[in-house]
Design an enzyme around this catalytic site. Structure first.
Site, short mmCIF file in Angstrom:
data_model
loop_
_atom_site.label_atom_id
_atom_site.label_comp_id
_atom_site.label_asym_id
_atom_site.label_seq_id
_atom_site.Cartn_x
_atom_site.Cartn_y
_atom_site.Cartn_z
N ARG A 283 -77.33 94.53 34.24
CA ARG A 283 -77.21 95.99 34.43
C ARG A 283 -77.15 96.74 33.10
NH1 ARG A 283 -73.24 96.18 39.78
NH2 ARG A 283 -74.91 95.97 41.29
N LYS B 3 -68.63 92.18 50.33
CA LYS B 3 -68.41 93.60 50.62
C LYS B 3 -68.76 93.84 52.09
CE LYS B 3 -68.81 95.36 46.00
NZ LYS B 3 -69.76 95.83 44.98
N GLY C 180 -74.71 92.67 41.92
CA GLY C 180 -74.00 92.20 40.72
C GLY C 180 -73.84 90.68 40.69
N GLY D 78 -75.68 96.55 47.57
CA GLY D 78 -75.58 97.42 48.75
C GLY D 78 -76.65 98.50 48.73
P1 ADP Z 1 -73.23 91.31 45.25
O1 ADP Z 1 -72.44 91.71 44.03
O2 ADP Z 1 -74.28 90.32 44.93
O3 ADP Z 1 -73.76 92.51 46.01
P2 ADP Z 1 -70.77 91.01 46.75
O4 ADP Z 1 -70.11 91.85 45.74
O5 ADP Z 1 -70.86 91.50 48.16
O6 ADP Z 1 -72.23 90.57 46.25
O7 ADP Z 1 -70.02 89.61 46.88
C1 ADP Z 1 -69.94 88.69 45.84
C2 ADP Z 1 -68.70 87.86 45.98
O8 ADP Z 1 -68.62 87.27 47.26
C3 ADP Z 1 -68.66 86.69 45.01
O9 ADP Z 1 -67.65 86.93 44.06
C4 ADP Z 1 -68.39 85.47 45.88
O10 ADP Z 1 -67.44 84.59 45.34
C5 ADP Z 1 -67.85 86.11 47.13
N1 ADP Z 1 -67.98 85.25 48.32
C6 ADP Z 1 -69.09 84.85 48.96
N2 ADP Z 1 -68.80 84.06 50.01
C7 ADP Z 1 -67.45 83.93 50.04
C8 ADP Z 1 -66.53 83.25 50.89
N3 ADP Z 1 -66.95 82.51 51.92
N4 ADP Z 1 -65.21 83.39 50.62
C9 ADP Z 1 -64.79 84.13 49.58
N5 ADP Z 1 -65.61 84.80 48.74
C10 ADP Z 1 -66.92 84.71 48.96
C1 3PG Z 2 -72.23 97.22 43.01
O1 3PG Z 2 -71.69 96.37 42.29
O2 3PG Z 2 -72.92 96.93 44.02
C2 3PG Z 2 -72.17 98.66 42.57
O3 3PG Z 2 -71.62 98.78 41.30
C3 3PG Z 2 -71.41 99.49 43.56
O4 3PG Z 2 -70.08 99.08 43.57
P1 3PG Z 2 -69.14 99.42 44.84
O5 3PG Z 2 -69.63 98.57 45.98
O6 3PG Z 2 -67.75 99.04 44.36
O7 3PG Z 2 -69.27 100.88 45.13
MG MG Z 3 -70.51 92.48 43.79
#
Ligand code: ADP
Ligand code: 3PG
Ligand code: MG
Length: 396
Positions: A37, A200, A354, A377
């Site tokens: 990023r 998330k 991320g 997201g």
């Molecule tokens: P991204 O940043 O790729 O959009 P998210 O922020 O939604 O993804 O989620 C990433 C996090 O989800 C990671 O830190 C990972 O460890 C966690 N995660 C994935 N599956 C599990 C699980 N079954 N239990 C706990 N944490 C999890």
């Molecule tokens: C992300 O990591 O997907 C963006 O920085 C948005 O973060 P947020 O889901 O905490 O709003």
């Molecule tokens: Mg994330």
């Protein structure tokens, strides 16, 4: 949608340009992990600096209010250091939300200087999209630039509030994101296979629904899958779960396009315990406290692989498990590799988010993916055909 690029800004020299970036990047053992990023926003920042603008960056880092942390965070100070190295110039971090002082500081800026405001989410006005806060931010600059595609799904002050008060422009990368993902949205070849996981929950579970129209199949892993298990009455011990997510999952159980794990890896987060549990109709017990579901199992990897191998278009957001811990990284790494192998050729592969980018880089195969979106997201929402509030606000 008509976005004005920064390249269209006239008479930039000496102007204070407020640039919304998203430097919310994962940490590993307290240090910055993947810096995609930062690199993605660098060309816009460089261009403005070279044209003699005074660049005032604004970013959030994490979700400090939700997590109850109110003090100054270390995240952005590490980031300005990394950005400084990349730009080969000093980037100064302003540490406190005190507009009187910030106002005086930015008025003294010289052409080509780069400052960064404190973590936006340490101010209560940001996530509430408070108008007074947006106005105070806008008063610091003369031009607004959005180079934060990955936060454009949030109706936050720095995303939808500030551009109401200033001439607004889109960063170079934001335009690339909108164009490339726009092509995927409108011209995707079928089958379109979506791999979705992560943590998330409330955001993403709603997006599964929006994606079901377009996608041929949606492969659900990560903490997201827990909600479907819970909705089916499985015991999931100490697994991540959000009651709102379970409610939504219940409404999606009958959807045939949603493919759930057949087995999972349960254990403790420290990685000391890790064993496979089958998802069967006979027993509703997947695990009990203190154990939690922390990865998808081998049969699921195989099943998901069959779908990925049929894809003409691939979309991935969200790790399949707690990939930061080696014993729970196998699902993410295996599917990440297959995803990359199928991309750039037979299928057009887009991955974003991320932690997803971080995980993809760790597979050593990120270069085979056609497009790495900064958005997690935001990417999913955009590919689901929704208008992102930040993009809408930027359009003319
Ligand atoms: P991204 O940043 O790729 O959009 P998210 O922020 O939604 O993804 O989620 C990433 C996090 O989800 C990671 O830190 C990972 O460890 C966690 N995660 C994935 N599956 C599990 C699980 N079954 N239990 C706990 N944490 C999890
Ligand atoms: C992300 O990591 O997907 C963006 O920085 C948005 O973060 P947020 O889901 O905490 O709003
Ligand atoms: Mg994330």
């Amino acid at each position: 949608m008509n976005l004005r690029s920064i390249k269209e800004i006239k008479n930039i020299r000496g102007k204070r340009v407020l640039v919304r970036v998203d430097f919310n990047i994962p940490l590993e053992h307290g240090k910055l992990a993947d810096d995609t990023r930062i690199k993605a926003a660098a060309p816009t920042i460089k261009w403005l600096v070279e044209k003699g603008a005074k660049v005032i960056l604004m970013s959030h880092f994490g979700q400090p209010r939700k997590k109850g942390l109110r003090n100054k965070d270390k995240g952005l100070s590490m980031i300005v250091e990394r950005l400084g190295k990349l730009l080969k110039r000093d980037v100064k971090l302003i540490e406190e939300w005190d507009f009187a002082t910030i106002g005086k500081t930015v008025k003294k800026m010289k052409a080509g200087q780069v400052f960064m405001l404190p973590n936006l989410r340490l101010h209560p006005g940001e996530e509430k999209n408070n108008e007074a806060f947006a106005k105070e931010l806008a008063n610091l600059g003369q031009i607004y630039v959005n180079e934060a595609f990955s936060v454009c799904h949030r109706e936050h002050a720095s995303i939808v509030g500030v551009p109401k008060f200033l001439p607004r422009y889109a960063g170079v990368r934001l335009i690339e994101e909108v164009e490339t993902l726009g092509r995927v949205l409108h011209e995707a070849r079928l089958p379109l296979i979506v791999l979705i996981g992560g943590a998330k929950i409330t955001d993403k579970i709603a997006m599964i629904k929006t994606m079901t129209d377009k996608a041929s199949a949606i492969l659900v892993g990560g903490a997201l899958a827990n909600h479907f298990f819970k909705a089916q009455g499985y015991q999931i011990g100490a697994s991540v779960v959000d009651p709102k997510g379970v409610k939504i999952a219940k409404t999606l159980l009958k959807n045939k396009k949603i493919i759930l794990p057949r087995d999972v890896v349960v254990g403790t987060k420290d990685g000391k315990v890790a064993k496979v549990a089958e998802v069967t109709n006979e027993s509703k017990a997947l695990c009990f406290k203190p154990y939690a579901i922390l990865d998808i199992g081998p049969k699921t990897i195989l099943r998901f692989s069959h779908f990925i191998k049929t894809a003409q278009t691939l979309v991935w957001n969200g790790p399949m498990g707690l990939y930061e811990v080696k014993r729970f990284s196998h699902g993410t790494v295996a599917l990440g590799r297959l995803f990359a192998a199928r991309s750039k050729g037979i299928a057009f592969g887009v991955a974003g988010g991320g932690e997803t980018i971080d995980a993809l880089k760790k597979t050593g195969m990120a270069q085979y993916v056609d497009f790495i979106s900064t958005g997690g997201g935001a990417m999913l929402e955009y590919l689901g055909g929704e208008e992102l509030p930040g993009i809408k606000e930027l359009s003319y």
